[in-house]
Each structure stands twice: as C-alpha cells, then as structure tokens.
Scaffold this motif. Structure first.
Motif, PDB file in Angstrom:
ATOM      1  N   PHE A  41      -6.193   2.069   5.282  1.00 17.89           N
ATOM      2  CA  PHE A  41      -6.212   0.610   5.145  1.00 17.89           C
ATOM      3  C   PHE A  41      -6.390   0.145   3.706  1.00 17.89           C
ATOM      4  O   PHE A  41      -6.571  -1.032   3.446  1.00 17.89           O
ATOM      5  N   GLU A  42      -6.341   1.078   2.758  1.00 17.33           N
ATOM      6  CA  GLU A  42      -6.431   0.711   1.338  1.00 17.33           C
ATOM      7  C   GLU A  42      -5.135   0.036   0.900  1.00 17.33           C
ATOM      8  O   GLU A  42      -4.041   0.542   1.190  1.00 17.33           O
ATOM      9  N   PRO A  43      -5.241  -1.083   0.172  1.00 16.14           N
ATOM     10  CA  PRO A  43      -4.022  -1.708  -0.359  1.00 16.14           C
ATOM     11  C   PRO A  43      -3.270  -0.733  -1.270  1.00 16.14           C
ATOM     12  O   PRO A  43      -3.883  -0.007  -2.053  1.00 16.14           O
ATOM     13  N   TYR A  44      -1.977  -0.709  -1.121  1.00 17.30           N
ATOM     14  CA  TYR A  44      -1.033   0.089  -1.915  1.00 17.30           C
ATOM     15  C   TYR A  44      -1.059   1.584  -1.614  1.00 17.30           C
ATOM     16  O   TYR A  44      -0.342   2.335  -2.250  1.00 17.30           O
ATOM     17  N   PHE A  45      -1.863   2.024  -0.649  1.00 16.02           N
ATOM     18  CA  PHE A  45      -1.827   3.430  -0.256  1.00 16.02           C
ATOM     19  C   PHE A  45      -0.676   3.617   0.734  1.00 16.02           C
ATOM     20  O   PHE A  45      -0.563   2.904   1.727  1.00 16.02           O
ATOM     21  N   THR A  46       0.194   4.567   0.455  1.00 15.51           N
ATOM     22  CA  THR A  46       1.297   4.866   1.364  1.00 15.51           C
ATOM     23  C   THR A  46       1.631   6.354   1.303  1.00 15.51           C
ATOM     24  O   THR A  46       1.429   6.994   0.279  1.00 15.51           O
ATOM     25  N   THR A  47       2.103   6.851   2.424  1.00  9.71           N
ATOM     26  CA  THR A  47       2.584   8.230   2.475  1.00  9.71           C
ATOM     27  C   THR A  47       4.108   8.253   2.478  1.00  9.71           C
ATOM     28  O   THR A  47       4.704   9.315   2.544  1.00  9.71           O
ATOM     29  N   LYS A  48       4.716   7.078   2.403  1.00  9.79           N
ATOM     30  CA  LYS A  48       6.177   6.980   2.433  1.00  9.79           C
ATOM     31  C   LYS A  48       6.753   7.273   1.052  1.00  9.79           C
ATOM     32  O   LYS A  48       6.091   7.073   0.035  1.00  9.79           O
ATOM     33  N   PRO A  49       8.004   7.736   1.017  1.00 11.44           N
ATOM     34  CA  PRO A  49       8.652   7.994  -0.273  1.00 11.44           C
ATOM     35  C   PRO A  49       8.754   6.721  -1.109  1.00 11.44           C
ATOM     36  O   PRO A  49       8.773   5.616  -0.566  1.00 11.44           O
ATOM     37  N   LYS A  50       8.821   6.893  -2.416  1.00  9.15           N
ATOM     38  CA  LYS A  50       8.923   5.757  -3.329  1.00  9.15           C
ATOM     39  C   LYS A  50      10.086   4.851  -2.923  1.00  9.15           C
ATOM     40  O   LYS A  50      11.177   5.320  -2.631  1.00  9.15           O
TER      41      LYS A  50
ATOM     42  N   LYS B   6      10.181   3.102  -0.195  1.00  5.62           N
ATOM     43  CA  LYS B   6      10.276   2.972   1.264  1.00  5.62           C
ATOM     44  C   LYS B   6       9.109   2.231   1.894  1.00  5.62           C
ATOM     45  O   LYS B   6       9.124   1.936   3.069  1.00  5.62           O
ATOM     46  N   GLY B   7       8.075   1.963   1.110  1.00  7.02           N
ATOM     47  CA  GLY B   7       6.933   1.252   1.660  1.00  7.02           C
ATOM     48  C   GLY B   7       6.049   0.734   0.553  1.00  7.02           C
ATOM     49  O   GLY B   7       5.933   1.351  -0.505  1.00  7.02           O
ATOM     50  N   THR B   8       5.404  -0.414   0.797  1.00  6.60           N
ATOM     51  CA  THR B   8       4.549  -1.022  -0.228  1.00  6.60           C
ATOM     52  C   THR B   8       3.104  -0.562  -0.135  1.00  6.60           C
ATOM     53  O   THR B   8       2.343  -0.725  -1.078  1.00  6.60           O
ATOM     54  N   GLY B   9       2.715  -0.040   1.016  1.00  9.46           N
ATOM     55  CA  GLY B   9       1.317   0.311   1.205  1.00  9.46           C
ATOM     56  C   GLY B   9       0.464  -0.900   1.533  1.00  9.46           C
ATOM     57  O   GLY B   9      -0.761  -0.840   1.477  1.00  9.46           O
ATOM     58  N   LEU B  10       1.100  -2.012   1.891  1.00  8.21           N
ATOM     59  CA  LEU B  10       0.349  -3.231   2.204  1.00  8.21           C
ATOM     60  C   LEU B  10       0.279  -3.531   3.694  1.00  8.21           C
ATOM     61  O   LEU B  10      -0.586  -4.292   4.120  1.00  8.21           O
ATOM     62  N   GLY B  11       1.161  -2.955   4.494  1.00  8.41           N
ATOM     63  CA  GLY B  11       1.236  -3.289   5.913  1.00  8.41           C
ATOM     64  C   GLY B  11      -0.084  -3.146   6.652  1.00  8.41           C
ATOM     65  O   GLY B  11      -0.571  -4.090   7.265  1.00  8.41           O
ATOM     66  N   LEU B  12      -0.698  -1.968   6.601  1.00  3.40           N
ATOM     67  CA  LEU B  12      -1.945  -1.751   7.340  1.00  3.40           C
ATOM     68  C   LEU B  12      -3.132  -2.438   6.677  1.00  3.40           C
ATOM     69  O   LEU B  12      -4.076  -2.834   7.360  1.00  3.40           O
ATOM     70  N   ALA B  13      -3.085  -2.618   5.363  1.00  2.90           N
ATOM     71  CA  ALA B  13      -4.147  -3.380   4.685  1.00  2.90           C
ATOM     72  C   ALA B  13      -4.136  -4.823   5.173  1.00  2.90           C
ATOM     73  O   ALA B  13      -5.190  -5.414   5.429  1.00  2.90           O
ATOM     74  N   ILE B  14      -2.941  -5.381   5.348  1.00  3.52           N
ATOM     75  CA  ILE B  14      -2.813  -6.746   5.857  1.00  3.52           C
ATOM     76  C   ILE B  14      -3.279  -6.813   7.312  1.00  3.52           C
ATOM     77  O   ILE B  14      -3.991  -7.741   7.701  1.00  3.52           O
ATOM     78  N   VAL B  15      -2.894  -5.833   8.116  1.00  2.00           N
ATOM     79  CA  VAL B  15      -3.337  -5.783   9.512  1.00  2.00           C
ATOM     80  C   VAL B  15      -4.865  -5.814   9.580  1.00  2.00           C
ATOM     81  O   VAL B  15      -5.450  -6.622  10.299  1.00  2.00           O
TER      82      VAL B  15
END
Length: 136
Positions: free
Chosen positions: A81-90, A92-101
């Motif tokens: 849930f950390e902002p900008y944390f993502t396991t997706k390839p560069k 492909k994801g901002t890392g904001l989706g679950l932080a916003i949730v």
C-alpha cells in the motif's frame, strides 16, 4: 450509500458509489495483472462482524476479490500500500492503485486485509462499516 444484495438479504454501507467503483476496478485490474497466463478472479460481497478483546461486535460489509495468480511474498505484502511501489514492469503501473484504495477505505472508517502466498494467489478483503440495523 451503497446497498448489496446477497444470500443473507441486503446490507448497506455509507459509502460513495463512485469511490466504491474505483476500489473495485483497482482490485480487479491488480488481480488480472497477477495472472498474465490467465486464471480466475472471484468477487463477492457479504456482511460480517468483528469484535476485539471483549468489545461489542461491529457490523461490517466485506468486499472480497480473489485471484489464482502468482501470489506475493512477505516483502511485497509489507509494501503493497506504499505510494509508487509496484512490481509491474516500467511503464505498466504507477504504484498508486492500492495506495489510493487504502486511503479511500481508511477515510471511510474501514480497512483492507490481504492474504497471499507465492504460487497460491491473492485474496484482498475490503471491510466497510455497515449502517446500523441495515440488513433486510
């Protein structure tokens, strides 16, 4: 407010339907992305209750999104849930989706719980306060 119809009748939560749609979309997109070779996604909503240390039980509504994807290790779950944390390839994801949730749910008096193991898929549960006496 939102009303959910299920096996146990209707249950209601005081929650913005637009924000609920945003949460559901984020959870489903993450579940889909966890299964690049295909798999299954399950979505359910049900009432539940929770009590701690002898306190009265509180009524909640649980939105559950399950996938049969790759799952996560403990290090990934800890940062989920950390902002900008993502396991997706560069790109492909901002890392904001679950932080916003998490932010939306917490502002509404709820919380998110994650169950996941490597190779065993993931279950995301969003718990929202139920309106008192709102089951039919």
């Amino acid at each position: 407010g939102l009303e959910f119809a299920g096996e146990n009748g209707a249950c209601r939560a005081l929650f913005d339907p637009v924000q609920f749609e945003r949460i559901l979309a984020n959870l489903i997109v993450n579940a889909r992305d966890a299964m690049p070779d295909g798999g299954e996604i399950g979505v359910s909503v049900r009432p539940t209750s929770l009590s701690e240390d002898g306190h009265d039980a509180i009524s909640l509504i649980v939105l559950e999104v399950r996938d049969s994807g790759a799952g996560m290790d403990e290090a990934t779950k800890a940062r989920l849930f950390e902002p900008y944390f993502t396991t997706k390839p560069k790109g492909k994801g901002t890392g904001l989706g679950l932080a916003i949730v998490a932010q939306i749910v917490e502002r509404s008096g709820g919380f998110v719980h994650v169950e996941s193991e490597r190779g065993s898929g993931t279950t995301m549960r969003v718990f929202l306060p139920q309106i008192a006496g709102a089951t039919a």
